[in-house]
Design a protein around this motif. Sequence first.
Motif, PDB file in Angstrom:
ATOM      1  N   GLY A   1     -17.341 -37.000 -32.960  1.00 51.07           N
ATOM      2  CA  GLY A   1     -17.230 -38.094 -33.918  1.00 51.07           C
ATOM      3  C   GLY A   1     -17.661 -39.416 -33.322  1.00 51.07           C
TER       4      GLY A   1
ATOM      5  N   VAL B   1     -20.513 -42.085 -34.873  1.00 49.26           N
ATOM      6  CA  VAL B   1     -20.235 -43.441 -35.374  1.00 49.26           C
ATOM      7  C   VAL B   1     -20.971 -44.516 -34.595  1.00 49.26           C
TER       8      VAL B   1
ATOM      9  N   SER C   1      -5.923 -42.553 -34.772  1.00 52.07           N
ATOM     10  CA  SER C   1      -7.336 -42.888 -34.573  1.00 52.07           C
ATOM     11  C   SER C   1      -8.093 -41.716 -33.954  1.00 52.07           C
TER      12      SER C   1
ATOM     13  N   THR D   1      -8.638 -39.245 -36.678  1.00 50.24           N
ATOM     14  CA  THR D   1      -9.678 -39.764 -37.579  1.00 50.24           C
ATOM     15  C   THR D   1     -11.067 -39.508 -37.014  1.00 50.24           C
ATOM     16  N   LEU D   2     -11.233 -39.718 -35.714  1.00 46.17           N
ATOM     17  CA  LEU D   2     -12.528 -39.437 -35.087  1.00 46.17           C
ATOM     18  C   LEU D   2     -12.865 -37.952 -35.183  1.00 46.17           C
TER      19      LEU D   2
ATOM     20  N   VAL E   1     -14.168 -37.368 -38.649  1.00 41.71           N
ATOM     21  CA  VAL E   1     -15.543 -37.867 -38.724  1.00 41.71           C
ATOM     22  C   VAL E   1     -16.499 -36.903 -38.039  1.00 41.71           C
TER      23      VAL E   1
ATOM     24  N   HIS F   1     -19.416 -35.976 -41.244  1.00 41.69           N
ATOM     25  CA  HIS F   1     -20.054 -37.221 -40.815  1.00 41.69           C
ATOM     26  C   HIS F   1     -21.219 -37.627 -41.716  1.00 41.69           C
TER      27      HIS F   1
ATOM     28  N   GLY G   1     -14.355 -44.321 -38.866  1.00 43.15           N
ATOM     29  CA  GLY G   1     -14.432 -43.808 -37.502  1.00 43.15           C
ATOM     30  C   GLY G   1     -14.703 -44.915 -36.493  1.00 43.15           C
TER      31      GLY G   1
END
Length: 416
Positions: free
Chosen positions: A305, A309, A357, A360-361, A364, A368, A377
């Motif tokens: 991820g 990002v 966090s 969340t990554l 992602v 994506h 992300g």
Amino acid sequence: MKQDEKKSEILDKKKVSSQLSLSGWLDQRAPFLSFLKKEYIEFPMPKNLNIWWAFGAALCIILLLMCITGIFLSLTYVPTAQEAFLSIETIERRVPSGWMIRAIHIAGSNLFLFFMYLHLFRGLYYGSYKSPRELVWLSGLIIMMMIMITAFAGYVLPWGQMSYWAANVVMQALSSIPWVGKSLSYWLMGGTIPNTITLHRLFVLHFVVAFAILVIVGLHIIFFHVVKSNNPEGVEPCKEEEVLPFYPYFVCKDGVVIVFAIFLLVVLAFFFPNLLTNSENYISANPLETPTTIAPEWYFLPFYGILQVVPSKFGGVLLAMGSVCVLFLVPWLDRSPIKSCKYRPLHRVSLFLLIMSYITLGVVGKIHDQPLLIWLGRFALFYYYFHFLIVMPFSLRFDLQRSLPKSLLDAVRSKP
């Protein structure tokens, strides 16, 4: 009758004395028994340890199981681009119980990484990285990095579609490193694309690093036994009443978690084997056909991820590697004398935001293609570094001050 009873008593005493003399004779020349008694039976542990301290024992058992099953798999596996996939099919379909050994190996790797993340979270929450346990923390992080290298190499070995393209993505990411990236990628792959040389080198890496992990785990345990265990209160025990011997109290706790871990492993291996593998990996590697979506296993999704990002490929690689490397600085970034987050409310909130966090990554990394998720992300990545580089160094100044119990006995008595 009385004479027979006396004779039996005399014989029993002789047996006991002979055993004692034999153990004493052996212990004088090779003091294994006294060592085991001191370090694994009488070893003092804080009496307030909870279930979070049992995951280390479960990790050791799973690691040994992984090494044993890996040896059996290597007896049939052929590390060539032409025969690797076919050798996996042979293991699954022709080798007696080969499907079971491979299923246990796959389930064990996933379960090991899951427990490893829980073990890492426990260390962060209860401050197990603080003095005098820096070497315990650092050796644990080295084990984590070695596990990740081993897991990546093992993921490529089946030489399915996802294995091939995952290796290609990682090697291309490495090639973005200035000056040395292209040479490093070319050396690891043995060419410009993944091939037999790549597979052979990753097989050797997977096998060698896996057994090197056992050595580092031994050092990790030695460091742990030297400085003793941390505890949920973060207060060092100073009286005999505050500790309990490892056996039988904590052996029972560890045993419960080990049984639960084996139960999970059996359920995953025998009832949900396809849950832990990508369907694309049931297709032999084809360099001319790219899968519609390329995603690593769940335990690498947060790092993937980060690559998604960050617009710059090299920047993504740098931040992904930095997300692990920053953990090595934690013992010196956190300046608070209080160890446990139980007495650091603001730091506790920040730590849970850090976990969110990280998750969340991972989301992602799996999904994506949504612009909103990409920006979410990026915010998660920002907060990940914000926690370690800003919150930790300045938490002593801004966190609410809570008074620690004077001893573990006071902490135990204060519980309802």
